[in-house]
Write an enzyme that holds these catalytic residues in place. Sequence first.
Site, short mmCIF file in Angstrom:
data_model
loop_
_atom_site.label_atom_id
_atom_site.label_comp_id
_atom_site.label_asym_id
_atom_site.label_seq_id
_atom_site.Cartn_x
_atom_site.Cartn_y
_atom_site.Cartn_z
N GLU A 85 0.75 2.28 -4.94
CA GLU A 85 1.07 1.65 -3.79
C GLU A 85 2.22 0.71 -3.79
O GLU A 85 2.65 -0.02 -4.37
CB GLU A 85 0.04 0.57 -3.58
CG GLU A 85 0.08 -0.12 -2.10
CD GLU A 85 -1.02 -1.06 -1.91
OE1 GLU A 85 -2.39 -0.81 -2.14
OE2 GLU A 85 -0.92 -2.06 -1.22
N LYS A 280 -9.06 -7.57 -2.97
CA LYS A 280 -8.52 -6.25 -3.39
C LYS A 280 -6.77 -6.42 -3.73
O LYS A 280 -6.44 -5.65 -4.64
CB LYS A 280 -8.47 -5.30 -1.92
CG LYS A 280 -7.99 -3.98 -1.94
CD LYS A 280 -6.74 -3.93 -1.78
CE LYS A 280 -6.26 -2.41 -1.73
NZ LYS A 280 -4.88 -2.09 -1.80
N ASP A 296 -10.08 0.52 -18.98
CA ASP A 296 -10.95 0.96 -18.08
C ASP A 296 -10.89 0.09 -16.68
O ASP A 296 -11.54 -0.63 -16.58
CB ASP A 296 -12.37 0.93 -18.66
CG ASP A 296 -13.42 1.94 -17.75
OD1 ASP A 296 -13.09 1.85 -16.52
OD2 ASP A 296 -14.47 2.17 -18.26
N HIS A 393 6.05 -4.48 3.67
CA HIS A 393 5.22 -3.16 3.66
C HIS A 393 6.23 -2.13 4.15
O HIS A 393 6.26 -0.97 3.65
CB HIS A 393 3.87 -3.04 4.10
CG HIS A 393 2.91 -3.51 3.26
ND1 HIS A 393 1.61 -2.78 3.21
CD2 HIS A 393 2.88 -4.35 2.11
CE1 HIS A 393 0.89 -3.20 2.19
NE2 HIS A 393 1.63 -4.23 1.64
C1 MEV Z 1 -2.96 -4.54 0.34
O1 MEV Z 1 -3.02 -3.60 -0.64
C2 MEV Z 1 -3.41 -6.10 0.01
C3 MEV Z 1 -3.40 -7.01 0.97
O2 MEV Z 1 -4.29 -6.45 2.29
C4 MEV Z 1 -4.04 -8.50 0.16
C5 MEV Z 1 -4.60 -9.40 1.27
O3 MEV Z 1 -4.71 -9.09 2.50
O4 MEV Z 1 -4.57 -10.57 0.60
C6 MEV Z 1 -1.97 -7.55 1.43
#
Ligand code: MEV
Length: 438
Positions: A85, A280, A296, A393
């Site tokens: 990513e 995430k 793992d 991003h």
């Molecule tokens: C993207 O991979 C992760 C985010 O969505 C985490 C978040 O929203 O805190 C930017």
Amino acid sequence: MSNMIAGFSKLSKPEKIEWLLNTYFLDIEASRALVKQYWNTDEKLQKLHDEFIENTITNYYLPLGVAPNFLINNSLYAVPMAIEESSVVAAASKAAKFWLERGGFKTEVISTEKIGQVHFTFNGSYNKLQAFFDIVKPILIEDTSDITKNMERRGGGILDIELRDKTEQLKNYFQLHATFETLDAMGANFINSCLEQFASTLKREASNYPVFNEEEKNIDIIMSILSNYVPNCLVKAEVSCKVEDLKSKDISDPLLFATKFKQAVNIAEIEPYRAVTHNKGIMNGIDAVVLATGNDFRAVEAGVHAYASRNGTYSSLTHCTIDDGIFKFWIEIPLALGTVGGLTSLHPLVKFSLEMLQNPTAKKLMQIVAVAGLAQNFAAVKSLTTTGIQQGHMKMHLMNILNQFEATDYEKSKLIEYFKSNVVTHSAVVEAIKNLRN
Ligand code: MEV
């Protein structure tokens, strides 16, 4: 069912590839070339990778990046990250640098206990089984002595075995719930070997226990397996500074920043939809280091998310306070990691990553990985509560789009310059490439 194949695993690697190409691909020549393009020219190295799994046809690359300048308990680390990513490594590096200038990360391993269970059914009373278990427990431990002696010599081994009555939830269901200390090993093989021995000892001893009737003698072992839920294998990582010290190039009002940041964390604490995305982002950092160090990541993911729901509602893994003018931000997570065994001594890039981290113990690695998660979350929540994430991003995404259009180095440098002052969108990039090429 014409695509059904028997004995695929017995075919040679070229035969497997030819079968696949002929069965599923339109441009056979191009697909064959692609598969072979990803083979390593060093045959020994390729064989090593072929043998990690079954039916290997080629390699699947992920970039291995590095986020330098992580100050953890006053030692500096460059952290290896295997991840696809865009922006994750850049975000980690930025967060590391930010906290390097504010005292760095402080970490602490809270506990290192691993868990495994023998799940079985017993058609009799709990009290009778408990009396049997009290007699049999030392035999369970004794029977595993061949498996445990090396681990014990190094200071680890079986910590305890408990009998657990689960019959209220499922008829006749009991467990041996065992805890282990596996030191620098993740411990899956060690734990599973011990459990399988417990299971056969339990069955053997029950069948010879004179107090049991015939039905009770016939304990049915359902399965023996470690648990990836390790709430007592916990690590904490923290950053803190005076609120006013948060002031930086992109934080002009530190109190406003701290207050909004804390509010964002509080939202993730009480709102599962946000907590999942919040966590995430944490896993972006955690998985990348876990993968780079040959651990793992599926086990880590499963355990971490179970921990995030331990109070009945899925919640944030990080927390934040502002007290007496001090901003404090921390993570507490379960991480069962190893720095010996498994891939760690096999995969050359895992060895390389571990050496980059100065060959850490499992405890050290837990701390580094927790820091990577905290840093990633700091970067994400900082962007979200200030500029929004799309700006950063899309800048990283720019490179992906340029590569899609096979931009030359010259075109890349021109367009990167252009998009320093223009908003990146997919269509804007396509347009700019077209204009440049005209
Ligand atoms: C993207 O991979 C992760 C985010 O969505 C985490 C978040 O929203 O805190 C930017």
